[in-house]
Write a protein that holds these residues in place. Structure first.
Motif, PDB file in Angstrom:
ATOM      1  N   LYS A 118       0.808  -1.226   0.000  1.00  0.00           N
ATOM      2  CA  LYS A 118       0.000   0.000   0.000  1.00  0.00           C
ATOM      3  C   LYS A 118       0.842   1.278   0.000  1.00  0.00           C
ATOM      4  N   LEU A 119       2.144   1.155   0.126  1.00  0.00           N
ATOM      5  CA  LEU A 119       3.001   2.342   0.056  1.00  0.00           C
ATOM      6  C   LEU A 119       3.530   2.494  -1.369  1.00  0.00           C
ATOM      7  N   LEU A 120       4.064   3.656  -1.668  1.00  0.00           N
ATOM      8  CA  LEU A 120       4.625   3.878  -3.000  1.00  0.00           C
ATOM      9  C   LEU A 120       5.796   2.935  -3.261  1.00  0.00           C
ATOM     10  N   VAL A 121       6.566   2.674  -2.222  1.00  0.00           N
ATOM     11  CA  VAL A 121       7.712   1.782  -2.370  1.00  0.00           C
ATOM     12  C   VAL A 121       7.250   0.349  -2.116  1.00  0.00           C
ATOM     13  N   GLN A 122       7.587  -0.546  -3.020  1.00  0.00           N
ATOM     14  CA  GLN A 122       7.116  -1.931  -2.929  1.00  0.00           C
ATOM     15  C   GLN A 122       8.131  -2.801  -2.199  1.00  0.00           C
ATOM     16  N   PRO A 123       7.622  -3.753  -1.413  1.00  0.00           N
ATOM     17  CA  PRO A 123       8.551  -4.615  -0.658  1.00  0.00           C
ATOM     18  C   PRO A 123       9.287  -5.590  -1.572  1.00  0.00           C
ATOM     19  N   HIS A 124      10.439  -6.023  -1.098  1.00  0.00           N
ATOM     20  CA  HIS A 124      11.156  -7.095  -1.763  1.00  0.00           C
ATOM     21  C   HIS A 124      10.707  -8.424  -1.162  1.00  0.00           C
ATOM     22  N   LEU A 125      10.785  -9.470  -1.925  1.00  0.00           N
ATOM     23  CA  LEU A 125      10.389 -10.795  -1.453  1.00  0.00           C
ATOM     24  C   LEU A 125      11.246 -11.188  -0.226  1.00  0.00           C
ATOM     25  N   GLY A 126      10.579 -11.640   0.815  1.00  0.00           N
ATOM     26  CA  GLY A 126      11.292 -12.144   1.983  1.00  0.00           C
ATOM     27  C   GLY A 126      11.961 -11.069   2.820  1.00  0.00           C
ATOM     28  N   GLU A 127      11.549  -9.834   2.655  1.00  0.00           N
ATOM     29  CA  GLU A 127      12.188  -8.740   3.383  1.00  0.00           C
ATOM     30  C   GLU A 127      11.897  -8.833   4.874  1.00  0.00           C
ATOM     31  N   ARG A 128      12.911  -8.558   5.677  1.00  0.00           N
ATOM     32  CA  ARG A 128      12.758  -8.677   7.128  1.00  0.00           C
ATOM     33  C   ARG A 128      12.693  -7.295   7.761  1.00  0.00           C
ATOM     34  N   ASN A 162      16.471  -2.780   7.427  1.00  0.00           N
ATOM     35  CA  ASN A 162      15.540  -1.651   7.487  1.00  0.00           C
ATOM     36  C   ASN A 162      16.085  -0.510   8.348  1.00  0.00           C
ATOM     37  N   PHE A 163      17.369  -0.605   8.726  1.00  0.00           N
ATOM     38  CA  PHE A 163      17.947   0.418   9.590  1.00  0.00           C
ATOM     39  C   PHE A 163      18.846   1.358   8.798  1.00  0.00           C
ATOM     40  N   ALA A 164      18.853   2.611   9.219  1.00  0.00           N
ATOM     41  CA  ALA A 164      19.800   3.582   8.655  1.00  0.00           C
ATOM     42  C   ALA A 164      20.400   4.383   9.812  1.00  0.00           C
ATOM     43  N   TRP A 165      21.671   4.719   9.694  1.00  0.00           N
ATOM     44  CA  TRP A 165      22.362   5.566  10.670  1.00  0.00           C
ATOM     45  C   TRP A 165      21.933   7.006  10.423  1.00  0.00           C
ATOM     46  N   SER A 166      21.419   7.661  11.442  1.00  0.00           N
ATOM     47  CA  SER A 166      20.810   8.971  11.209  1.00  0.00           C
ATOM     48  C   SER A 166      21.155   9.940  12.327  1.00  0.00           C
ATOM     49  N   CYS A 167      21.435  11.188  11.935  1.00  0.00           N
ATOM     50  CA  CYS A 167      21.589  12.219  12.947  1.00  0.00           C
ATOM     51  C   CYS A 167      20.207  12.492  13.552  1.00  0.00           C
TER      52      CYS A 167
END
Ligand code: ZN
Length: 180
Positions: free
Chosen positions: A68-78, A85-90
């Protein structure tokens, strides 16, 4: 990163887990190293307590899996609590991005930049001697606005970025060719 003897056992341990704790110091170390020690959105070097950003937030994960989001999931995504699904962020970028996964530019919405799927330099450039982070694609422009990279208001990111430029800490050495 893979060549570092200290990281190998950590990576092996994390690879056995299906869920990763964003507060786990080992996990934080891996995410920070993967990001080459800079915010994956604005490229600010790690100078304070950085945060683990969920690229797709908890509250959006089921919608994401359901397509339902603009970005589509990849098969088997965790996820949502997984290295994938993590990013280093200030704290600035994480604080303004919040639960958003897209942003309107003109009449259309576009997905935000996903550091796990794309390279920063595909979507952004620096302008005015690195002071401004400018989106050059639809995704880049949507992210520039959603995260407020160039928000001129007090408390925005420009003051800290300017200081880091003057002190020679911004951008990171590996990103110095991406600006004008
Ligand atoms: Zn940032």
């Amino acid at each position: 990163m893979a060549g570092s003897p200290g990281l190998r056992p950590v990576l092996e341990r994390l690879a056995r887990l299906s869920r990763h704790d964003p507060h786990d110091p080992d996990l934080r170390m891996v995410v920070q190293a993967r990001a080459q020690d800079a915010c994956e959105y604005c490229l600010m070097p790690t100078v304070m307590r950085f945060e683990i950003d969920h690229v797709i937030p908890h509250g959006r994960w089921q919608n994401y899996l359901d397509g339902k989001l603009l970005v589509q999931p990849h098969l088997g995504e965790r996820g949502p609590d997984h290295l994938d699904n993590f990013a280093w962020s200030c704290s600035f970028c994480n604080g303004t991005k919040r639960e958003q996964t897209s942003w309107r530019v003109g009449r259309q919405r576009f997905s935000l930049f996903n550091p796990r799927r794309a390279r920063w330099s595909e979507h952004f450039v620096f302008a005015d001697h690195f002071l401004f982070v400018v989106g050059v694609t639809e995704i880049g422009r949507a992210t520039e606005r959603a995260v407020g990279f160039n928000d001129p208001r007090r408390g925005g990111p420009l003051g800290a970025r300017h200081r880091a430029i003057v002190e020679g800490r911004y951008p990171p050495p590996w990103a110095r060719d991406w600006g004008y």
